[in-house]
Write an enzyme that holds these catalytic residues in place. Structure first.
Site, short mmCIF file in Angstrom:
data_model
loop_
_atom_site.label_atom_id
_atom_site.label_comp_id
_atom_site.label_asym_id
_atom_site.label_seq_id
_atom_site.Cartn_x
_atom_site.Cartn_y
_atom_site.Cartn_z
N TYR A 19 43.04 38.62 31.53
CA TYR A 19 43.26 37.14 31.59
C TYR A 19 43.34 36.38 30.46
CZ TYR A 19 43.07 37.13 36.73
OH TYR A 19 43.32 37.21 38.09
N TYR A 147 37.64 35.13 46.01
CA TYR A 147 38.39 36.00 44.97
C TYR A 147 38.40 37.59 45.51
CZ TYR A 147 39.91 38.86 40.97
OH TYR A 147 40.55 39.64 40.31
N ASP A 248 34.52 41.74 52.02
CA ASP A 248 34.62 42.27 50.65
C ASP A 248 33.39 42.47 50.03
OD1 ASP A 248 35.42 42.69 48.15
OD2 ASP A 248 36.95 41.31 48.01
N LYS A 277 33.60 48.44 42.32
CA LYS A 277 32.89 48.01 41.17
C LYS A 277 31.82 49.03 41.19
CE LYS A 277 34.52 43.26 39.74
NZ LYS A 277 34.92 42.47 40.91
C1 LIG Z 1 36.40 42.51 41.29
C2 LIG Z 1 36.66 42.08 42.90
C3 LIG Z 1 37.89 42.65 43.57
C4 LIG Z 1 38.78 43.45 42.49
O1 LIG Z 1 38.45 44.57 42.34
P1 LIG Z 1 39.38 45.25 40.93
O2 LIG Z 1 38.74 46.61 40.79
O3 LIG Z 1 39.05 44.33 39.70
O4 LIG Z 1 40.79 45.50 41.40
C5 LIG Z 1 38.01 42.11 44.69
N1 LIG Z 1 36.96 41.48 45.31
C6 LIG Z 1 35.99 41.25 44.74
C7 LIG Z 1 34.96 40.09 45.53
C8 LIG Z 1 35.51 41.48 43.41
O5 LIG Z 1 34.54 41.01 42.92
#
Ligand SMILES: *Cc1c(COP(=O)(O)O)cnc(C)c1O
Length: 429
Positions: A19, A147, A248, A277
């Site tokens: 970014y 996101y 997610d 993550k």
């Molecule tokens: C960071 C994140 C993603 C994307 O993960 P990347 O490993 O950066 O591709 C998707 N959803 C949520 C909620 C996130 O915090």
């Protein structure tokens, strides 16, 4: 080793930061090493880490147990293709993930990043309805301020206006967005909170494959915390309208909100779950998409009988072995108490920021502390102030937020909080 000056010059000209841009004028700091909660810069300064490298390094850096897991696995194999071959680290990790996630989730698809695990979840949902002879159900419904990642599918369900992706709006699949709930974590979910999503479902359910949401905490789209009751009602609505629920947990998973998975606050189970993550304790990139037996069976028994996805580095053995070691470390530790203590200290410590007129709100949930300002932050001016104060904090937009590694000591956390509060106090309104 090259001088820091040479390195930085080369970096500036040739390496894209996230970014940002080539030759951007925001400061950037070469790191020499990281250990525990400490990041050592090449210029010798040592910073307390307040970010866990974007939610991931829950056990801190250079952890002997995780290091050992990699060494041991490296001896057998670093990588092997997953098509037609399998291995114990992947199988053990899949079984462990099935065991610790909500009961209906029984199958695991490994991929290499959070964004890709979201793409996989969306494709699974669409293929599920295709296999059930309902090919019209291919839209995703979500709420604003979300996101879900930076790839095209993930962007299509992320907030369309918050600036991260709006440039691409015309190139994205048009998905359905409902207004986000206003109820906070502590509040009940009112009829007005749920109505926007309920109405979208009512009007469009014949075209909707799945609802996708971050549970309880909306991360990079605004660091908003919402009521578990809202999530419960979404779960019910999805059942009522025959729509899958994708949760997610890429940011929230593995204890960050005080529960192992944030959907446990609402005592609900999704049909599809995305993890990433902190899965490997921040050591390397690995993600997983879990699905119910029913989804897996429906895809297998439908046309074409195969799930159409397969990354080159699927289930990388080094990453799987590290994830297993990281999960064991977490589950063998008193992580609930640890997170509760961090939460308590963040609550008490960050409270003083609330008194400033340029601070809109301070909010804390689990090991996440958020200071929301009225105006967007000048990152270029602020980043060096945090570094000078001896902490690593990476604000965005109007948000200064902390999510330290779980292994942070009380003394280290107090230093981090003190430093952040001092920098916040100094921001000119
Ligand atoms: C960071 C994140 C993603 C994307 O993960 P990347 O490993 O950066 O591709 C998707 N959803 C949520 C909620 C996130 O915090």
């Amino acid at each position: 080793m090259q001088s820091q000056e040479t390195l930085l010059k080369q970096d500036l000209q040739h390496v894209w930061p996230p970014y940002s841009a080539i030759q951007a004028d925001t400061p950037i700091y070469p790191v020499k090493s990281a250990d525990g909660v400490y990041i050592t810069l090449m210029d010798g300064r040592v910073l307390i880490d307040g970010m866990s490298s974007w939610w991931s390094a829950i056990h801190g850096y250079n952890h002997p147990v995780l290091n050992q897991a990699i060494h041991t696995q490296l001896h057998d194999m670093a990588h092997i293709m997953f098509g037609g071959l399998t291995h114990q680290p992947a199988i053990d990790l899949a079984l462990q993930l099935v065991k610790i996630t909500p009961e209906p989730l029984q199958t695991v698809f490994f991929s290499d990043s959070g964004s890709v695990s979201v793409e996989v979840a969306m494709k699974m949902a669409i293929q599920y309805w295709h296999a059930k002879n309902q090919p019209n159900k291919k839209k995703l419904l979500t709420i604003r301020y979300g996101y879900h990642g930076d790839t095209f599918g993930a962007m299509s369900v992320s907030d369309p206006d918050n600036g991260m992706h709006s440039l691409f709006n015309d190139s994205l699949i048009k998905q359905l967005f409902a207004d986000a709930p206003l109820c906070t974590f502590e509040q009940n979910c009112s009829a007005e909170d749920i109505a926007p999503l309920a109405n979208k479902l009512k009007e469009n359910h014949t075209q909707i494959a799945a609802v996708i949401l971050e549970p309880i905490v909306q991360g990079a789209g605004g660091m908003r915390f919402y009521s578990p009751e809202y999530l419960q009602q979404v779960r019910e609505l999805c059942k009522q309208y025959d729509v899958l629920l994708i949760i997610d947990e890429i940011a929230t998973g593995f204890g960050r909100t005080g529960k192992l998975f944030a959907c446990e606050h609402a005592k609900i189970a999704p049909d599809i779950l995305c993890l990433g993550k902190a899965l490997t304790g921040g050591y390397m990139t690995l993600a997983a998409t879990l699905a119910t037996q029913e989804i897996a069976d429906t895809i297998r028994l439908g046309e074409p009988g195969l799930f159409m996805h397969g990354p080159t580095f699927m289930a990388n053995p080094l990453a799987c072995a590290t994830a297993l070691a990281s999960l064991k470390l977490l589950l063998d530790s008193p992580w609930q108490t640890t997170v509760r203590n961090i939460e308590q200290m963040l609550r008490t410590g960050l409270q003083v920021c609330q008194q400033h007129s340029h601070v809109k709100e301070v909010r804390v949930l689990g090991a996440i502390g958020v200071i929301q300002l009225h105006q967007p932050i000048d990152l270029k001016a602020l980043q060096p102030k945090f570094v000078d104060a001896g902490v690593w904090v990476r604000p965005f937009n109007k948000l200064i937020y902390l999510m330290p590694p779980f292994i942070i000591s009380s003394a280290e956390l107090n230093s981090l909080i003190d430093a952040v509060c001092k920098v916040v106090a100094d921001i000119e309104p």
